[in-house]
Design an enzyme around this catalytic site. Sequence first.
Site, PDB file in Angstrom:
ATOM      1  CB  SER A 123      42.324  35.057  37.835  1.00 49.52           C
ATOM      2  OG  SER A 123      42.821  33.797  38.266  1.00 49.52           O
ATOM      3  CG  HIS A 144      41.437  38.900  35.539  1.00 46.57           C
ATOM      4  ND1 HIS A 144      40.507  38.826  36.552  1.00 46.57           N
ATOM      5  CD2 HIS A 144      41.481  37.653  34.990  1.00 46.57           C
ATOM      6  CE1 HIS A 144      40.024  37.616  36.612  1.00 46.57           C
ATOM      7  NE2 HIS A 144      40.589  36.876  35.674  1.00 46.57           N
ATOM      8  CD  GLU A 156      39.149  42.151  38.340  1.00 48.66           C
ATOM      9  OE1 GLU A 156      38.374  42.454  39.258  1.00 48.66           O
ATOM     10  OE2 GLU A 156      39.544  40.975  38.154  1.00 48.66           O
ATOM     11  CG  ASN A 194      38.614  34.880  40.273  1.00 50.01           C
ATOM     12  OD1 ASN A 194      37.605  34.445  39.731  1.00 50.01           O
ATOM     13  ND2 ASN A 194      39.803  34.787  39.719  1.00 50.01           N
TER      14      ASN A 194
END
Length: 286
Positions: A123, A144, A156, A194
């Site tokens: 991540s 991800h 992702e 993130n």
Amino acid sequence: MYTLEDVETVGVVGAGTMGAGIALVAATAGYDVVMRDIKQSFVDDGFDTIDDSLSRLVDREALSEDEAEAAKARITGTTELDDLAGAEIVVEAAPEEMELKQSIFAELDETLDAEALLATNTSTLSITTIASATERADSVVGLHFMNPVPIMDGVEVVTGERTATETTALAHAFAEDLGKETWESDDKPGFVTNRILMPWINEGIRAFDEGVAEKADIDRGMTLGTNVPMGPLELADHIGLDVCLHASETLHEELGDRYTPAYLLKRKVEAGDLGKKTGRGFYEYE
């Protein structure tokens, strides 16, 4: 590089929450899955997680009993990395430690067929740096998945410096075949999710710590005011406060002071209050 039509077996490295979830969604999509971890007890825990997820999916009528049994039957557990040799796609879901991931990818590079796709569920860590441990950086990509994997709709796809166009296309196609929707990010710290999510969570924690509002009102204000399903404090508890802290520290190292972890987040982690998984974080859980 294989195409999606060539993919029959999916390997998953890591039988924790994310690895077990990835194994489950791949199996429910009809793939044979080999789930590997370093200890049999970890593999057994992964199957316990899968059983719990299947029970919830059956209770919600998302799967029938027969479909749940068939999905579990497609998953094989192992402690041997060599058992992944026949997989056309392998997704690594080990802890967020660069040296560990590079070690795994170096072994996978030697074990897998030359046409296989190697994906990491990281991540925050660099796809390019992970791929540098292999002789096939063009076949390495980020996939991800979001937690909990069986429920969350998004994946992702992250492209490293040398990720080939064919690799990226297969990653999108595979995730979409699992019933997910995808978006794509370049290999920059935090990617899309993130990079934006961690400052939001940390600012929510700071607002609570500085007395802007009670925690329930901070979460309620964000859910009602911005139409997100969870506020920052509740979401941090669900992700795991230790995971949030590690991600924030990584981003802080790469991107500077705007990603400084909130003091209260660090204090909670030091106290062992990690959120829902420990029964106590910003809220208390059964």
